[in-house]
Design an enzyme around this catalytic site. Structure first.
Site, PDB file in Angstrom:
ATOM      1  N   HIS A  10       3.712  52.107  12.788  1.00  9.36           N
ATOM      2  CA  HIS A  10       3.475  53.113  11.757  1.00  9.36           C
ATOM      3  C   HIS A  10       4.838  53.649  11.318  1.00  9.36           C
ATOM      4  O   HIS A  10       5.478  54.403  12.054  1.00  9.36           O
ATOM      5  CB  HIS A  10       2.586  54.227  12.299  1.00  9.36           C
ATOM      6  CG  HIS A  10       2.156  55.213  11.254  1.00  9.36           C
ATOM      7  ND1 HIS A  10       2.585  55.138   9.934  1.00  9.36           N
ATOM      8  CD2 HIS A  10       1.328  56.286  11.315  1.00  9.36           C
ATOM      9  CE1 HIS A  10       2.046  56.127   9.244  1.00  9.36           C
ATOM     10  NE2 HIS A  10       1.288  56.838  10.059  1.00  9.36           N
ATOM     11  N   HIS A  18      -4.869  52.412   5.905  1.00  8.54           N
ATOM     12  CA  HIS A  18      -3.881  53.246   6.589  1.00  8.54           C
ATOM     13  C   HIS A  18      -3.874  52.824   8.064  1.00  8.54           C
ATOM     14  O   HIS A  18      -2.831  52.588   8.641  1.00  8.54           O
ATOM     15  CB  HIS A  18      -4.225  54.721   6.401  1.00  8.54           C
ATOM     16  CG  HIS A  18      -3.192  55.645   6.947  1.00  8.54           C
ATOM     17  ND1 HIS A  18      -1.867  55.537   6.603  1.00  8.54           N
ATOM     18  CD2 HIS A  18      -3.267  56.685   7.822  1.00  8.54           C
ATOM     19  CE1 HIS A  18      -1.176  56.482   7.246  1.00  8.54           C
ATOM     20  NE2 HIS A  18      -1.995  57.176   7.990  1.00  8.54           N
TER      21      HIS A  18
END
Lengths: 397, 273
Positions: free
Chosen positions: A325, A291
């Protein structure tokens, strides 16, 4: 759970439109992040913006859906001949038995944000009201894709912040296994908007420079935008060397709305669940697409969880230094990056990172590696303590 | 054509129900309305305090959180299952419409800094996040939206879960009304939440079993109480009311619920006796 194959897939990010542009950038270890010049935003931060989205014209019958998010969706669908290949594949299916599950965090909220700037002084009414249903509502993106392919089956948007478009793989997998549908188009689309840029800024979670995942100096995210789409079908005997969805693991932190559990408890649980479904041991994983948002807390929690399960034995990197992101689109984009890694035997390095955080004892990759890959794990976590890990694998030829 | 699997439809056993809405305070009260033991009295939705949340979270608990916690807990209590062990599916057309309105107003002003709490509450899975914190459930939880078909989306996701994971699951479907100026664009009249605990097999608590499939161009069931039928038509989450009517009246029957566009969900109800 029988493996599903990723029959066709595509992605568009700030690195470029389509698989090849993104693969080239990964091979060159290039970042697509640049100082934010989006709309009227005045923040000292970098973003990963997709070029030329204002020039995209939606198909005439979908004109009501016009907003940055749906323009990106159509732009992305039309890369890599994805839409054509899917249309051909769909002729083998009943349109009422093909699912559409798309992840997004903010859909076309930008339209409403802008509309709020022009209100009647007396009544407060919007002078230029947005097409609420087709732009603002979270379902707008799944609706757009469903209509784009003239489908009539189950459809919904998954909107669980930054795990959204990882979780769509789980929804598709379960509904296919349950016999409710025969195939599914899944994906994720998120576009820049003021809510997320100013929101992350208010939490002091944006970096003033391109984000540096797992760096000891990391100081926040760079918001990006992007889209990815995948046609998921039951594994056919004919396809060899295809990319398979082998495991989906989901969990909740049950800890805090905007901070991860410090030990990465939920992350660990999601990775374990994915391994269990894929019937793999941690040692079988060849690469972890982290992530890796580059906030101090997120990377620390994930690093601990990865270390607990994999030690420092498994190559890992975050591609958010390259793409930014992309929030609700991140899970889907990184699943496609995992597929690219598998098809090209490429472990993409994390870019922008120069000084690895010694506290995070994992094998964080700073230079691309070329090696045979069989199984890749991809992590996506989000606000509300939502966690989803995917495992993709390559069927040997 | 690829032949669709001809396996038996997936059955879900309804183990518990929770509900809050305009003039609706609980499942027993809604049963009384549907069985004509009580007359519907129009009233704004009353949402209780979130006792279950830790004090810091309770102070910040907005209407959306209190609404979903209250209905979710009613369903789980009714089911006698442990909330901490239940995975959950939250589905909503609106999410927290009031919070989104406040954010858009701030972003349209000269001072664009939005409050951190408003921002983390803006995610569509905020209700799911607060639920997991309040109940301590680390199980999977998702947050869906299918505009007016958000109940249908939750039911389909739930059936997929039951068929594959074979554990009980909580469905929470809710909507909030919008303040102006968005109210003109999306005239949802009031807050509403329905919660269901579904299980993959029958228990001594089971109220009924249901199966569901999609059908095109079939008219949805209407309700005999005009005010309740008006809720069904105007609040997306209330599209499940015909199913609750069948359960309240112990009628084993096929219930047609609107899903999206021309698609409806046909829910076959078998009352457990």
């Amino acid at each position: 759970m029988n493996p599903l194959q990723l029959s066709y897939f595509t992605l568009t990010t700030c690195l470029g439109a389509g698989l090849e542009a993104n693969l080239d950038a990964l091979r060159e270890q290039r970042s697509g992040l640049a100082p934010c010049a989006f709309e009227t935003v005045q923040l000292d931060t970098s973003v990963g913006a997709v070029a030329d989205l204002d020039a995209v014209v939606l198909r005439a019958d979908l004109a009501a859906f016009n907003c940055r998010n749906n323009r990106l969706a159509q732009h992305a669908l039309e890369q890599d001949s994805f839409a054509q290949q899917v249309e051909t594949a769909l002729t083998h299916y009943d349109a009422a038995r093909v699912g559409v599950f798309i992840g997004t965090s903010t859909a076309g909220i930008l339209e409403t944000e802008i509309a709020y700037r022009s209100r009647d002084a007396q009544t407060g009414a919007l002078l230029n009201p947005p097409q609420y249903r087709y732009t603002h509502n979270p379902y707008s993106i799944a609706d757009f894709v469903r209509r784009y392919f003239y489908l009539q089956g189950p459809a919904f948007t998954v909107s669980t912040a930054c795990s959204s478009s990882a979780k769509v793989f789980g929804s598709a997998q379960r509904m296919i296994a349950a016999g409710l549908i025969d195939a599914a188009i899944v994906g994720g689309v998120d576009t820049l908007c003021l809510t997320t840029l100013y929101g992350f800024s208010s939490l002091q979670l944006t970096s003033s420079q391109p984000c540096r995942p797992f760096d000891s100096e990391r100081d926040g995210i760079s918001v990006g935008e992007g889209a990815s789409f995948v046609l998921l079908e039951p594994q056919t005997a004919v396809a060899s060397d295809s990319i398979l969805l082998l495991g989906v693991g989901e969990s909740s932190d049950a800890y805090h709305m905007s901070s991860p559990h410090p030990d990465g408890r939920g992350a660990l649980q999601a990775m374990q669940a994915a391994l269990q479904q894929a019937q793999l041991t941690p040692a079988a994983i060849d690469y972890i697409n982290l992530h890796g948002t580059a906030t101090p807390n997120n990377d620390s929690a994930e690093g601990r969880a990865v270390n607990t399960l994999f030690g420092a034995q498994v190559a890992a990197s975050s591609t958010k230094g390259a793409t930014g992101h992309t929030l609700g689109a991140a899970g889907g984009i990184e699943a496609v990056i995992a597929a690219l890694a598998l098809t090209n035997d490429l472990i993409p390095a994390g870019v922008n990172t120069t000084h690895l955080d010694p506290q995070l004892a994992i094998d964080y990759v700073l230079q691309n590696r070329q090696q045979t890959l069989r199984y890749v794990l991809s992590n996506s976590f989000g606000f509300g303590g939502t966690n989803c890990s995917l495992i993709l694998g390559r069927q040997p030829a | 054509m690829i032949n669709s699997t001809a396996s038996a439809p997936i059955a879900a056993w309804i183990e518990g129900i929770g509900i809050l809405g305009p003039g609706i305070s609980s499942w027993p009260q809604l049963q009384a309305l549907f069985t004509a033991q009580e007359n519907y009295a129009s009233a704004k939705t009353v949402v209780p305090v979130a006792e279950l949340l830790p004090p810091a979270e309770r102070r910040r608990a907005v209407q959306m959180v209190r609404l979903t916690l209250a209905a979710g807990l009613e369903a789980v209590t009714h089911s006698r299952l442990n909330a901490a062990a239940l995975p959950s599916i939250f589905s909503s057309s609106s999410g927290d419409s009031q919070n989104m309105h406040a954010i858009c107003e701030t972003l349209a002003s000269s001072e664009r800094e939005i409050s951190p709490t408003r921002f983390h509450n803006s995610v569509h899975n905020a209700a799911s996040g607060y639920w997991s914190i309040a109940t301590g459930s680390t199980a999977a939880s998702t947050a869906l939206c299918a505009f007016d078909g958000s109940f249908g989306a939750a039911l389909l996701e739930g059936l997929g879960w039951l068929a594959t994971e074979k554990t009980p699951i909580l469905l929470v479907v809710y909507d909030l009304d919008y303040p102006e100026p968005l109210r003109s664009l999306r005239p949802v009249p009031d807050a509403f939440c329905a919660a269901f605990v579904l299980a993959p097999q029958r228990s001594e608590n089971s109220l009924a079993s249901i199966t569901a499939h999609l059908a095109v161009d079939v008219s949805a069931n209407k309700l005999h109480v005009p005010e309740l039928d008006n809720l069904r038509k105007t609040i997306p989450a209330a599209r499940c009311l015909p199913l609750l009517d069948a359960l309240a009246n112990s009628r084993s029957e096929s219930v047609v619920l609107e899903y999206i566009e021309q698609s409806s969900l046909i829910v076959d109800v078998q009352i457990c006796r």
